[in-house]
Design an enzyme around this catalytic site. Sequence first.
Site, PDB file in Angstrom:
ATOM      1  N   ARG A  28       1.322   3.870   1.982  1.00 46.28           N
ATOM      2  CA  ARG A  28       0.845   4.475   3.277  1.00 46.28           C
ATOM      3  C   ARG A  28       0.883   4.221   5.372  1.00 46.28           C
ATOM      4  NH1 ARG A  28      -1.299   8.054  -1.252  1.00 46.28           N
ATOM      5  NH2 ARG A  28       0.332   9.985  -0.625  1.00 46.28           N
TER       6      ARG A  28
ATOM      7  N   ALA B  51       8.019   2.503  -3.028  1.00 49.53           N
ATOM      8  CA  ALA B  51       8.274   1.526  -1.633  1.00 49.53           C
ATOM      9  C   ALA B  51       7.171   0.970  -2.019  1.00 49.53           C
ATOM     10  CB  ALA B  51       7.513   2.876  -0.809  1.00 49.53           C
ATOM     11  N   LEU B  52       7.469  -0.562  -1.866  1.00 47.02           N
ATOM     12  CA  LEU B  52       7.001  -1.382  -2.917  1.00 47.02           C
ATOM     13  C   LEU B  52       6.534  -2.758  -2.083  1.00 47.02           C
ATOM     14  CD1 LEU B  52       8.206  -2.223  -6.840  1.00 47.02           C
ATOM     15  CD2 LEU B  52       6.787  -0.515  -6.107  1.00 47.02           C
TER      16      LEU B  52
ATOM     17  N   GLY C  35       1.240  -5.989  -2.660  1.00 46.28           N
ATOM     18  CA  GLY C  35       0.803  -5.561  -3.674  1.00 46.28           C
ATOM     19  C   GLY C  35       0.868  -5.614  -4.470  1.00 46.28           C
ATOM     20  N   HIS C  36       1.692  -4.603  -4.970  1.00 51.08           N
ATOM     21  CA  HIS C  36       2.720  -3.892  -5.871  1.00 51.08           C
ATOM     22  C   HIS C  36       2.857  -5.488  -6.637  1.00 51.08           C
ATOM     23  CE1 HIS C  36       3.530  -0.257  -4.323  1.00 51.08           C
ATOM     24  NE2 HIS C  36       2.514   0.191  -4.797  1.00 51.08           N
TER      25      HIS C  36
ATOM     26  N   VAL D 208      -4.922  -6.382  -2.755  1.00 54.95           N
ATOM     27  CA  VAL D 208      -3.844  -7.264  -1.770  1.00 54.95           C
ATOM     28  C   VAL D 208      -4.294  -6.859  -0.308  1.00 54.95           C
ATOM     29  CG1 VAL D 208      -2.328  -8.470  -1.748  1.00 54.95           C
ATOM     30  CG2 VAL D 208      -2.703  -7.933  -4.230  1.00 54.95           C
TER      31      VAL D 208
ATOM     32  N   GLY E  96      -4.050  -0.862  -9.754  1.00 54.52           N
ATOM     33  CA  GLY E  96      -4.786  -1.220  -8.706  1.00 54.52           C
ATOM     34  C   GLY E  96      -6.014  -0.919  -8.385  1.00 54.52           C
ATOM     35  N   GLU E  97      -7.102  -2.005  -7.877  1.00 57.09           N
ATOM     36  CA  GLU E  97      -9.008  -1.821  -7.615  1.00 57.09           C
ATOM     37  C   GLU E  97      -8.382  -0.872  -5.884  1.00 57.09           C
ATOM     38  OE1 GLU E  97     -10.095  -4.709  -7.581  1.00 57.09           O
ATOM     39  OE2 GLU E  97     -10.651  -4.759  -9.947  1.00 57.09           O
TER      40      GLU E  97
ATOM     41  N   MET F 293      -3.720  -3.295   1.392  1.00 51.37           N
ATOM     42  CA  MET F 293      -1.880  -3.200   1.677  1.00 51.37           C
ATOM     43  C   MET F 293      -2.152  -1.612   1.240  1.00 51.37           C
ATOM     44  SD  MET F 293       0.070  -6.464   0.674  1.00 51.37           S
ATOM     45  CE  MET F 293       0.074  -7.446   1.841  1.00 51.37           C
TER      46      MET F 293
END
Length: 271
Positions: free
Chosen positions: A181, A15-16, A19-20, A170, A138-139, A178
């Site tokens: 979900r 579900a990119l 952010g990915h 992001v 990701g943070e 982002m």
Amino acid sequence: MAAFHGCALVPTMGALHDGHGSLIRRARLHGLPVVVTVFVNPTQFAPHEDFGKYPRTLDRDVALATQCGADAVFAPAAEDVYPAGPEASRQEAEAWPLPPVACEPGLEDACRPGHFGGVCQVVARLFDLCRPAVAVFGEKDWQQLRVITAMAEGLAGRWPGLRIEPASTVRDPDGLAMSSRNGYLRPEQREQALGLVRALQMAASAQRPATAEALMRSTLEAHGLAVDYAVVRDARTLLPVQGFERPTRGLIAARLDTVRLIDNMALPICR
Ligand code: PAF
């Protein structure tokens, strides 16, 4: 064992979104082949959670990953990741030896018991299979990032030279972090969801952690969000802090009906 020159790995559950995309672009900076994994890992979901309805969009994921510069997408079947079968893999996840940051802070560890056992298990399995030199996370999932970093440090002999690299969250133009979900949100819930970033911005203006926590909670409640936690913690250990003299992080988990959202932000250091 000598350090190995593997790939730059971006583990995902698919579900990119952009952010990915930023994780993939970050991975590319290493000049190594970039591998994106897409696997919705059953062992990190509790039975009542959204494993069944988690969006599965592999064709779009492959297109987006390629567009962002991935060299390969590895989307294994559950049998490839867990050859011993579902029951044995669940038991292995439950018994996973967790680092303190995965069980002491009382954050995601308390809200989602068993979650980090499944995360560590699958990430370790993906590291074993893909042998990365760098893995980018990701943070946005700050506790997950800390847990995986601690696991990789603790098992350094298993993945020599492996570097865990954080990538900044992001945000959409309105500030919402982002997340795959976010797609669960009804259009009218989006304004409410912005309560998370607004609460963190309020926290950044506070002089004391206790004030920051009170401000975050009242902001979330004013947006009609049910608060799981809204805390200020040591950015590394995720344990409580008395002041802002060390790197700290505001961390939030809150719910809108059945949608659970998390976000976090670095808070300014003041001595
Ligand atoms: O952050 C995620 O998407 C997942 O928890 C991860 C790290 C890919 C493990 O399944």
